[in-house]
Design a protein around this motif. Sequence first.
Motif, PDB file in Angstrom:
ATOM      1  N   SER A   1       0.833  -1.195   0.000  1.00 32.43           N
ATOM      2  CA  SER A   1       0.000   0.000   0.000  1.00 32.43           C
ATOM      3  C   SER A   1       0.872   1.251   0.000  1.00 32.43           C
ATOM      4  O   SER A   1       2.101   1.193   0.043  1.00 32.43           O
ATOM      5  CB  SER A   1      -0.937  -0.012   1.209  1.00 32.43           C
ATOM      6  OG  SER A   1      -1.820   1.088   1.157  1.00 32.43           O
TER       7      SER A   1
ATOM      8  N   LEU B   1     -10.267   3.392   8.615  1.00 29.17           N
ATOM      9  CA  LEU B   1     -10.920   4.695   8.589  1.00 29.17           C
ATOM     10  C   LEU B   1     -11.150   5.227   9.997  1.00 29.17           C
ATOM     11  O   LEU B   1     -11.458   6.412  10.173  1.00 29.17           O
ATOM     12  CB  LEU B   1     -12.249   4.614   7.837  1.00 29.17           C
ATOM     13  CG  LEU B   1     -12.152   4.173   6.378  1.00 29.17           C
ATOM     14  CD1 LEU B   1     -13.499   4.267   5.697  1.00 29.17           C
ATOM     15  CD2 LEU B   1     -11.125   4.987   5.614  1.00 29.17           C
TER      16      LEU B   1
ATOM     17  N   GLU C   1       0.502   5.610   1.502  1.00 28.83           N
ATOM     18  CA  GLU C   1      -0.346   6.495   2.300  1.00 28.83           C
ATOM     19  C   GLU C   1      -1.237   7.361   1.416  1.00 28.83           C
ATOM     20  O   GLU C   1      -2.316   7.779   1.836  1.00 28.83           O
ATOM     21  CB  GLU C   1       0.504   7.363   3.224  1.00 28.83           C
ATOM     22  CG  GLU C   1      -0.321   8.028   4.299  1.00 28.83           C
ATOM     23  CD  GLU C   1       0.519   8.644   5.399  1.00 28.83           C
ATOM     24  OE1 GLU C   1      -0.027   8.851   6.490  1.00 28.83           O
ATOM     25  OE2 GLU C   1       1.710   8.914   5.172  1.00 28.83           O
TER      26      GLU C   1
ATOM     27  N   PHE D   1      -3.714   7.099  -1.202  1.00 31.90           N
ATOM     28  CA  PHE D   1      -4.512   6.061  -1.840  1.00 31.90           C
ATOM     29  C   PHE D   1      -4.855   6.390  -3.290  1.00 31.90           C
ATOM     30  O   PHE D   1      -5.215   5.487  -4.052  1.00 31.90           O
ATOM     31  CB  PHE D   1      -5.792   5.825  -1.031  1.00 31.90           C
ATOM     32  CG  PHE D   1      -5.534   5.450   0.397  1.00 31.90           C
ATOM     33  CD1 PHE D   1      -4.750   4.347   0.715  1.00 31.90           C
ATOM     34  CD2 PHE D   1      -6.052   6.203   1.436  1.00 31.90           C
ATOM     35  CE1 PHE D   1      -4.498   3.996   2.034  1.00 31.90           C
ATOM     36  CE2 PHE D   1      -5.818   5.863   2.757  1.00 31.90           C
ATOM     37  CZ  PHE D   1      -5.030   4.760   3.052  1.00 31.90           C
TER      38      PHE D   1
ATOM     39  N   ALA E   1      -9.525   6.930   0.869  1.00 33.85           N
ATOM     40  CA  ALA E   1      -9.607   5.493   1.120  1.00 33.85           C
ATOM     41  C   ALA E   1     -10.923   4.928   0.598  1.00 33.85           C
ATOM     42  O   ALA E   1     -10.955   3.851  -0.016  1.00 33.85           O
ATOM     43  CB  ALA E   1      -9.457   5.204   2.610  1.00 33.85           C
TER      44      ALA E   1
ATOM     45  N   CYS F   1     -12.284  -3.668   4.949  1.00 22.69           N
ATOM     46  CA  CYS F   1     -11.431  -2.596   5.466  1.00 22.69           C
ATOM     47  C   CYS F   1     -11.742  -2.433   6.949  1.00 22.69           C
ATOM     48  O   CYS F   1     -12.679  -1.718   7.331  1.00 22.69           O
ATOM     49  CB  CYS F   1     -11.683  -1.302   4.695  1.00 22.69           C
ATOM     50  SG  CYS F   1     -10.630   0.070   5.224  1.00 22.69           S
TER      51      CYS F   1
END
Length: 273
Positions: free
Chosen positions: A124, A145, A126, A128, A156, A141
């Motif tokens: 990943s 969040l 930071e 997105f 995200a 997920c």
Amino acid sequence: MIIGSRAQRFSRRIDEYAILWERYISSEVDQTLDPADKENKFENEWQRNHYFEVGADAARLVVQALLTAGRPAPARLLDFPCGSGRVTRHFRALFPEAEIGGCDLYQNHVEFCSRHFATTPLQSTENFDDLDVGAWDVVFCGSLLTHLPEPLFWKAIRFIERSLSPDGIAVVTLEGRHVVHIQDHKWKLIDDDLFNIARGQYEKEGFGFVNYDAKFRQASFNAQETYGVALTRPDWLMNGMLQMPSVRILDFTERAWDDHQDVLVFGKPAINA
């Protein structure tokens, strides 16, 4: 009794998931823990047990969401972020034939899940907006969040939306109304002085965020420039989701994960498709 085609399909889905669930609960979920995982330093047996219970609860949420949406068992499932497999290990036991993507900002997490749970390793970032991992039937997920400021929060969500297959669904967890009660009456997410910064924003706007203390963030989440506690009121969340006609809102339940975090389920096809 005469029932419609939707009810008949639902009946078949119930049978399908009953078989999967029975196989899952009778299976041996891999309990290998990553010794390098900073979040898995259990001081008591109940903390270790809780770790596995929360993972199993995520598996329940995904099956519940799939049934609600009328979807078959996923061929491709993305755990984002995967961490060191708190949830991933349960997905592997529940859907042994599926491709499972383990996506995380921390390379050691990605490698651990790939090695132990046969996940597709996905690194990943930071930002997105720069992340592309292909299309997945389910994106879970969990507890991401809950830690992001508003701009990253919606980045995200948009990343998750882009990562769904044409009939894909997303299961996303959030800190909602109950977390204020937790802070005041149960346990402390962070010191009150910091929490009250997020609380003030939350009460005024519907969303509040405060960074973790810099020392703690550096020790535990050093790859992130910003990471803390995010409070999300349901009306604020839904107002934002209504700006995304590319998906349908499929479900929302407060305190649905670990009797603590709220759960939003959305997916494709688009609301007007």
